[in-house]
Design a protein around this motif. Structure first.
Motif, PDB file in Angstrom:
ATOM      1  N   GLY A 140      12.831  20.511   7.238  1.00  0.00           N
ATOM      2  CA  GLY A 140      12.313  20.661   5.885  1.00  0.00           C
ATOM      3  C   GLY A 140      10.894  20.168   5.707  1.00  0.00           C
ATOM      4  N   GLY A 141      10.261  19.777   6.810  1.00  0.00           N
ATOM      5  CA  GLY A 141       8.890  19.307   6.729  1.00  0.00           C
ATOM      6  C   GLY A 141       8.742  17.938   6.107  1.00  0.00           C
ATOM      7  N   LEU A 142       9.786  17.132   6.148  1.00  0.00           N
ATOM      8  CA  LEU A 142       9.754  15.781   5.585  1.00  0.00           C
ATOM      9  C   LEU A 142       9.611  14.762   6.701  1.00  0.00           C
ATOM     10  N   SER A 143       8.865  13.713   6.435  1.00  0.00           N
ATOM     11  CA  SER A 143       8.685  12.650   7.429  1.00  0.00           C
ATOM     12  C   SER A 143       9.702  11.542   7.204  1.00  0.00           C
ATOM     13  N   PRO A 144      10.304  11.029   8.271  1.00  0.00           N
ATOM     14  CA  PRO A 144      11.236   9.902   8.103  1.00  0.00           C
ATOM     15  C   PRO A 144      10.594   8.689   7.444  1.00  0.00           C
ATOM     16  N   THR A 145       9.276   8.529   7.615  1.00  0.00           N
ATOM     17  CA  THR A 145       8.618   7.357   7.039  1.00  0.00           C
ATOM     18  C   THR A 145       8.473   7.438   5.534  1.00  0.00           C
ATOM     19  N   GLU A 146       8.836   8.581   4.938  1.00  0.00           N
ATOM     20  CA  GLU A 146       8.846   8.671   3.476  1.00  0.00           C
ATOM     21  C   GLU A 146      10.057   7.949   2.887  1.00  0.00           C
ATOM     22  N   PHE A 147      10.977   7.531   3.741  1.00  0.00           N
ATOM     23  CA  PHE A 147      12.202   6.884   3.279  1.00  0.00           C
ATOM     24  C   PHE A 147      12.188   5.420   3.689  1.00  0.00           C
ATOM     25  N   ASP A 148      12.829   4.588   2.884  1.00  0.00           N
ATOM     26  CA  ASP A 148      12.931   3.165   3.177  1.00  0.00           C
ATOM     27  C   ASP A 148      14.113   2.842   4.067  1.00  0.00           C
TER      28      ASP A 148
ATOM     29  N   SER B  46       0.861  -1.177   0.000  1.00  0.00           N
ATOM     30  CA  SER B  46       0.000   0.000   0.000  1.00  0.00           C
ATOM     31  C   SER B  46       0.892   1.220   0.000  1.00  0.00           C
ATOM     32  N   PRO B  47       0.366   2.380  -0.406  1.00  0.00           N
ATOM     33  CA  PRO B  47       1.217   3.573  -0.480  1.00  0.00           C
ATOM     34  C   PRO B  47       1.951   3.873   0.816  1.00  0.00           C
ATOM     35  N   GLY B  48       1.352   3.557   1.926  1.00  0.00           N
ATOM     36  CA  GLY B  48       2.010   3.881   3.194  1.00  0.00           C
ATOM     37  C   GLY B  48       2.735   2.735   3.822  1.00  0.00           C
ATOM     38  N   ASP B  49       2.902   1.632   3.088  1.00  0.00           N
ATOM     39  CA  ASP B  49       3.496   0.430   3.694  1.00  0.00           C
ATOM     40  C   ASP B  49       4.982   0.387   3.431  1.00  0.00           C
ATOM     41  N   SER B  50       5.687   1.413   3.810  1.00  0.00           N
ATOM     42  CA  SER B  50       7.138   1.432   3.621  1.00  0.00           C
ATOM     43  C   SER B  50       7.769   0.670   4.753  1.00  0.00           C
ATOM     44  N   LEU B  51       8.294   1.384   5.732  1.00  0.00           N
ATOM     45  CA  LEU B  51       8.913   0.697   6.874  1.00  0.00           C
ATOM     46  C   LEU B  51       8.362   1.230   8.183  1.00  0.00           C
ATOM     47  N   ARG B  52       7.120   1.697   8.126  1.00  0.00           N
ATOM     48  CA  ARG B  52       6.574   2.307   9.331  1.00  0.00           C
ATOM     49  C   ARG B  52       6.401   1.295  10.451  1.00  0.00           C
ATOM     50  N   ASP B  53       6.256   0.013  10.076  1.00  0.00           N
ATOM     51  CA  ASP B  53       6.090  -1.009  11.107  1.00  0.00           C
ATOM     52  C   ASP B  53       7.362  -1.814  11.320  1.00  0.00           C
ATOM     53  N   ILE B  54       8.496  -1.210  10.956  1.00  0.00           N
ATOM     54  CA  ILE B  54       9.745  -1.961  11.003  1.00  0.00           C
ATOM     55  C   ILE B  54      10.142  -2.304  12.432  1.00  0.00           C
TER      56      ILE B  54
ATOM     57  N   ARG C 213       5.665   7.979  -6.238  1.00  0.00           N
ATOM     58  CA  ARG C 213       5.951   7.849  -4.811  1.00  0.00           C
ATOM     59  C   ARG C 213       4.672   7.522  -4.049  1.00  0.00           C
ATOM     60  N   ASP C 214       3.584   8.226  -4.388  1.00  0.00           N
ATOM     61  CA  ASP C 214       2.322   7.997  -3.703  1.00  0.00           C
ATOM     62  C   ASP C 214       1.799   6.586  -3.944  1.00  0.00           C
ATOM     63  N   ALA C 215       2.087   6.050  -5.138  1.00  0.00           N
ATOM     64  CA  ALA C 215       1.623   4.692  -5.451  1.00  0.00           C
ATOM     65  C   ALA C 215       2.512   3.617  -4.850  1.00  0.00           C
ATOM     66  N   GLY C 216       3.634   4.014  -4.286  1.00  0.00           N
ATOM     67  CA  GLY C 216       4.526   3.047  -3.655  1.00  0.00           C
ATOM     68  C   GLY C 216       5.483   2.377  -4.607  1.00  0.00           C
ATOM     69  N   SER C 217       5.539   2.819  -5.868  1.00  0.00           N
ATOM     70  CA  SER C 217       6.454   2.179  -6.817  1.00  0.00           C
ATOM     71  C   SER C 217       7.860   2.740  -6.736  1.00  0.00           C
ATOM     72  N   VAL C 218       8.009   3.899  -6.072  1.00  0.00           N
ATOM     73  CA  VAL C 218       9.327   4.507  -5.900  1.00  0.00           C
ATOM     74  C   VAL C 218       9.619   4.622  -4.410  1.00  0.00           C
ATOM     75  N   GLY C 219      10.788   4.131  -4.020  1.00  0.00           N
ATOM     76  CA  GLY C 219      11.234   4.265  -2.644  1.00  0.00           C
ATOM     77  C   GLY C 219      12.461   5.145  -2.575  1.00  0.00           C
TER      78      GLY C 219
ATOM     79  N   LYS D  74       9.479  -0.516  -7.589  1.00  0.00           N
ATOM     80  CA  LYS D  74       9.878  -0.572  -8.996  1.00  0.00           C
ATOM     81  C   LYS D  74      11.210   0.138  -9.179  1.00  0.00           C
ATOM     82  N   TYR D  75      11.380   1.248  -8.479  1.00  0.00           N
ATOM     83  CA  TYR D  75      12.638   1.992  -8.501  1.00  0.00           C
ATOM     84  C   TYR D  75      12.984   2.429  -7.090  1.00  0.00           C
ATOM     85  N   ILE D  76      14.278   2.501  -6.816  1.00  0.00           N
ATOM     86  CA  ILE D  76      14.793   3.033  -5.561  1.00  0.00           C
ATOM     87  C   ILE D  76      15.656   4.241  -5.903  1.00  0.00           C
ATOM     88  N   PHE D  77      15.319   5.393  -5.342  1.00  0.00           N
ATOM     89  CA  PHE D  77      16.112   6.601  -5.523  1.00  0.00           C
ATOM     90  C   PHE D  77      17.028   6.749  -4.307  1.00  0.00           C
TER      91      PHE D  77
END
Length: 1076
Positions: free
Chosen positions: A848-856, A706-714, A823-829, A793-796
């Motif tokens: 900078g107003g960025l959330s750590p959970t936006e990163f993998d 899901s779009p928010g299923d990065s590593l928030r539950d790591i 990014r919103d679709a979860g295809s880019v990390g 799909k891609y990792i930046f």
């Protein structure tokens, strides 16, 4: 002076053959021409190398004083000046090199003193320190070591005795069919040249020679050993129109030489294989000097192959658990560099064989005086090669050499190896005293093996064979025999055989002089010189041609016609017949080289029953110690050579004794014997492998995030699970590192080897079972909780090194913005890779107003720490919402110097600050330091030594680490040798299945001093124009240009026109990323 007459004669000869030096393109110091004999250059070399500078100057003065309008005298004057100038340059090069050698000697002595001072504090107390850690680093102990196994029979009996078990090098037992005790998987790396199992094109070019034959035969022999399940020889795939199609085949199985007696168990993927990895220019075969920029691409491809093969072998013989390689063995500098990176990425032991060493070659070329250091580096990429060898010394457990001469005369030239300090460290290990984080790899002499099963020594004599041939003319001799015997007036006399190329180093001219001036030897024997193949002397290189011409002149001088054979041609298949002919005549084989690194021909000759006379310089000393089948001589002593030959030829009892000794002991140089010693050395290394279990790496590719299923539950992932793969400690704290240097009490040693391996096996099994039980008990560990890296799909990867944090924040925001809906679709990390600490990163993102959970993931402290974001900070020691990857920390702690390294760095800081009017130039940064990163603040980077000097200082003191200047120079990070930002990406590939080929790395035009590691490989690279240009000065003192590391013409590399979102989006489109 008398020398002037000779000089004038040479100059006249040069004028007679033509103006060979008039072409400005040929006025360099390269006096040899490939494929052609140049008399001009031959005479110039004779003048430069044979006469003093004052003589050359006197000839020039004379030519200038007797000037006449004649063209000949004008040319003579000009030529005298130019030759004199060449000689002056040679002398200048020698002087500069002598200064460098003196400086290096002082640095090494200072390093020894400081290292000894650090370690002397507790020497008398006999403190144990962290004994297990020290032993794992140094690998030497008086107890618990794996002894040499003295025969194939013993190894086979050992295997059959414990045939219920299947052991890998980490000695995890798996239940399987009852064949053999060990089940090893090993990877060998040899990158350059053309490698195939059959019909090897040895001599096709300078890259396809003895090393190719060695690695193929080693792989084949290892694959036939009991307990070795699979051996992969990794090399380059070449699909070029000018080479055979077979070099483009991805895989080639190496059939055992003697398959009937092979003790290898047969499995679906067992055996020895050549695995060809595509890297470098497609459809083009290039020399080894041009392969350096493509090393990271090979490493990524090889890593992918090893991971796939580990899973396959795990399903076949590992009970579902991956079977990791027992070791990674690099051959030559390029493969040593690759093996170090592979070893670090996989956390498995590394071995290294240099074959030919860069520092030794550089020293020899500088002594010749024909090229400057810059010209040598441009031609041979020698500094890149030397740095690769130094890196291999940093990472390898064991260095395998052919002779002690290689250790004492060649490896001592390297910053990373000091024989004196190595002996001190070994003595401390034996006494159980802490080495304060210092390490020297163990140098092991294992001579190359040979195949002897097809060799049948000749037992007859020449007279008997001649009579039989007269009675039975149908029994024809090999054609090469008649080709040689046609030179002799009496072919029945004993034959003195020399087999070497026509090179001055082989000292054949001294042999001919010794033969010509010893009348008893001439009356008693013939001399056969096999000096390669030639059609026309004029077409040979000048060096080889001069040797052949000198020999022909000596034959004429001593009137040796009818006594010396020097055939023009022979095939490789003729060599065994040449040895047989010499043995039939009761002859002797001689190798009179000034220095012989090993001397494989001496072993070949012994296998055919020939006694030997050999140089006492180099490898023949070790060979003679084992075979005891001849005499050693001083190659400079002509009379000694003649006396030794005469003694062996005239004394039939001595000849027979030497022959018998050689035949009796030759099996010690067989491939099975080589492999036994080789495998025992591998078994003596500390077992290392990735420490997570199978369920950690299993995943279902069909699952979507899901779009928010990065590593928030790591935080649910049990990264704190510490798997004890070391098992029980061996008695005395030893780790079974090195085999005994003596072979006394062989039976007791074998018994101890069995007990030690069984104890280690039991300990590892218990540790693995406990880890598996803990894993099953942790209900939170499951595929749904794993990082989403594998499903992107891609990792930046944002690895931009900016002068200010505000610039970095702006670039991060821009790259995240470019991803947009993907990014919103979860295809880019996203992964942030930087020299900052995790707390600095957190502050930066929040500002900078960025959330750590936006990163993998976050690669911090220049690659020494790896963190994942968490939705909670309750369980984090730092109180921040991140979870540290403890597996990565244990993955990279190998050879970390710890407090001993920190003390050395503090002392270095004090020496930098001492007496400086500017105050504290460097100071320790405690807030920026972590367990695996020592950080320092730098006030003025221009006033402190460049990074290469500090790296050299650490190596000289046997401290293995990466030294990195960061943030345009104001910060210095020192991290473990196996840690780096690029290696962290490979770890994520191994650990979580992140697709490296779909990883996009963003970098500036320049960056921290680890910048080059971020470039290349199968990853895609976006270079942000105008970013990091201030860091260019950090790279001003490089040993080699960036072009030797990174292929800027690669299709996977683009440079943006600017740093705004449109420019970055356009560059990604060129790479085929985020189209539309």
């Amino acid at each position: 002076m008398a020398g002037n007459d000779w000089i004038n004669s040479y100059l006249e000869a040069i004028l007679d053959v033509g103006p060979g030096l008039d072409d400005p393109k040929k006025s360099s110091l390269l006096l040899r021409e490939r494929g052609h004999f140049s008399p001009t250059r031959y005479f110039v070399e004779e003048v430069i190398t044979g006469f003093d500078e004052t003589d050359l100057h006197r000839s020039w003065v004379r030519a200038a004083a007797t000037r006449s309008p004649q063209e000949r005298n004008t040319r003579l004057e000009n030529m005298c000046w130019r030759i004199w100038n060449l000689a002056r340059q040679k002398k200048q090069f020698e002087g500069e090199e002598a200064q460098r050698e003196a400086k290096r000697h002082l640095e090494r002595e200072r390093g020894r003193r400081e290292a000894t001072a650090d370690m002397s504090e507790d020497l008398s107390e006999g403190e144990k320190g962290d004994l297990v850690g020290d032993l794992s680093a140094h690998g030497d102990s008086t107890r618990g070591r794996m002894p040499r196994i003295s025969s194939v029979d013993v190894m086979e009996n050992w295997a059959n005795q414990h045939k219920e078990k299947k052991l890998y090098i980490v000695l995890i037992r798996h239940e399987l069919k009852p064949f053999h005790a060990l089940s090893l998987y090993e990877s060998l790396c040899s990158l350059h040249g053309l490698i195939r199992g059959e019909n090897m094109e040895l001599g096709r070019d300078s890259d396809t020679g003895g090393q190719v034959k060695y690695v193929v035969e080693l792989a084949r022999a290892l694959g036939s050993m009991p307990g070795v399940y699979r051996v992969d020889l990794l090399t380059r795939q070449v699909s070029a129109p000018d080479v055979d199609w077979s070099y483009g085949e991805p895989t080639e199985m190496l059939n055992p030489v003697n398959s009937e007696n092979s003790m290898q168990e047969h499995g679906e993927s067992s055996g020895a294989y050549i695995v060809r990895i595509p890297f470098g220019p497609k459809d083009k075969y290039i020399p080894k000097e041009l392969l350096w920029p493509y090393i990271p691409e090979f490493v990524d491809g090889a890593l992918h192959h090893i991971l796939q093969m580990s899973k396959v072998l795990g399903e076949q013989i590992g009970g579902g658990q991956p079977i990791w390689p027992v070791a990674i063995h690099g051959h030559y500098a390029d493969a040593g560099d690759s093996a170090a990176l592979l070893s670090g990425a996989l956390n498995v032991p590394m071995l290294f064989t240099g074959h030919s060493l860069g520092r030794d070659k550089l020293e020899q070329l500088l002594k010749q005086g024909r090229q400057s250091r810059e010209e040598i580096n441009s031609t041979y990429k020698i500094m890149r090669r030397i740095e690769a060898e130094e890196l291999a010394l940093d990472a390898t457990e064991i260095v395998i050499t052919s002779t002690r001469q290689e250790i004492e005369q060649q490896w001592r030239l390297y910053d990373g190896f000091d024989p004196i300090l190595e002996r001190k460290l070994r003595a401390r290990i034996k006494r159980g005293v802490n080495c304060h984080g210092r390490f020297m790899p163990r140098m092991v002499v294992i001579p190359p093996g040979m195949e002897f099963h097809h060799i049948v020594p000749h037992d007859g004599d020449m007279d008997g064979d001649v009579e039989r041939n007269e009675d039975s003319p149908s029994s024809l001799d090999p054609p090469i025999w008649s080709e040689i015997m046609r030179f002799f007036s009496n072919p029945r006399k004993p034959m003195i055989l020399a087999l070497a190329r026509a090179d001055p180093k082989k000292n054949i001219t001294t042999l001919v002089k010794a033969f010509g001036e010893c009348r008893p030897l001439r009356e008693l024997a013939n001399l056969t010189l096999i000096m390669g193949n030639r059609d026309d002397i004029d077409e040979m290189s000048s060096t080889n041609a001069s040797v052949v011409l000198s020999i022909l002149k000596l034959i004429d001088k001593y009137d040796l016609y009818g006594q010396v054979a020097y055939p023009k041609h022979h095939k490789q298949s003729d060599v065994p017949d040449i040895y047989r002919l010499a043995a039939k005549t009761k002859g002797v084989f001689i190798n009179p080289a000034f220095i012989e690194p090993f001397g494989l021909t001496l072993i070949e000759a012994a296998a055919y029953g020939l006694p030997i006379v050999a140089t006492k310089n180099g490898g023949p000393v070790d060979i003679h110690r084992v075979l005891d089948n001849g005499l050693l001589v001083d190659p400079h002593d002509q009379q000694s050579i003649a006396d030794a030959l005469l003694k062996l030829v005239s004394d039939k009892q001595l000849w027979a004794k030497c022959r018998q000794n050689g035949l009796k002991n030759i099996h010690l140089f067989s491939w099975p014997e080589h492999c036994k010693t080789y495998l025992s050395r591998i078994a003596s290394c500390r077992p290392r492998q990735p420490q997570w279990q199978k369920s950690d790496v299993e995943y279902d590719n069909s699952e979507t995030d899901s779009p928010g299923d990065s590593l928030r539950d790591i935080q649910d992932l049990s990264l704190n699970l510490k798997l004890s793969l070391d098992g029980e400690k061996i008695e005395g704290g030893s780790n079974l590192d090195n085999v005994l240097d003596t072979e006394e009490n062989a039976v007791d040693e074998i018994s101890r080897a069995e007990n030690a391996v069984l104890k280690l096996s039991r300990g590892v099994i218990e540790g693995t079972q406990k880890a598996a039980s803990a894993e099953r008990a942790d209900n939170n560990v499951g595929p749904s909780k794993f990082p989403a890296l594998r499903k992107r799909k891609y990792i930046f990867v944002i690895s931009v090194d900016c002068d200010t944090t505000s610039d970095l924040l702006e670039i991060i925001s821009t790259v995240v913005e470019v991803a947009g809906k993907d990014r919103d679709a979860g295809s880019v990390g996203f992964i942030l890779s930087t020299a900052l600490t995790i707390s600095d990163i957190h502050s930066l993102l929040i500002s900078g107003g960025l959330s750590p959970t936006e990163f993998d993931a976050f690669i911090c402290n220049s690659g020494s720490e790896l963190y994942y974001p968490s939705s909670s900070s309750e369980d984090s020691p730092s109180g921040l919402p991140y979870v540290v990857d403890l597996d990565y920390r244990s993955h990279t702690e190998y050879r970390w110097g710890g407090e001993g390294l920190r003390k050395t760095l503090v002392r270095w800081v004090a020496s930098i600050n001492d007496g400086k009017a500017e105050g504290q130039l460097v100071e320790e940064d405690e807030s920026g330091s972590t367990m695996h990163c020592y950080a320092f603040k730098v006030k003025d980077p221009s006033l402190i030594p460049p990074v290469k000097e500090l790296r050299k200082l650490m190596r000289i003191q046997a401290l293995r680490c990466h030294v990195i200047y960061c943030q345009n120079g104001p910060k210095l990070n020192v991290i473990p040798v196996l840690a780096s930002r690029s290696q962290a990406l490979r770890y994520l590939f191994v650990r979580w299945g992140m697709d490296l080929s779909n990883t996009v790395v963003f970098v500036g035009e320049w960056g921290d001093t680890d910048y080059e590691g971020l470039l290349g490989g199968v990853r895609k690279t976006v270079i942000l124009k105008g970013v990091g240009t201030g860091a260019h000065k950090l790279h001003a003192n490089r040993n080699y240009p960036l072009e030797h590391v990174f292929p800027f013409d690669s299709p996977n590399v683009v440079q943006t026109e600017g740093c705004n979102s449109e420019d970055i989006r356009a560059s990604l489109g060129k790479l085929g990323v985020l189209k539309g």
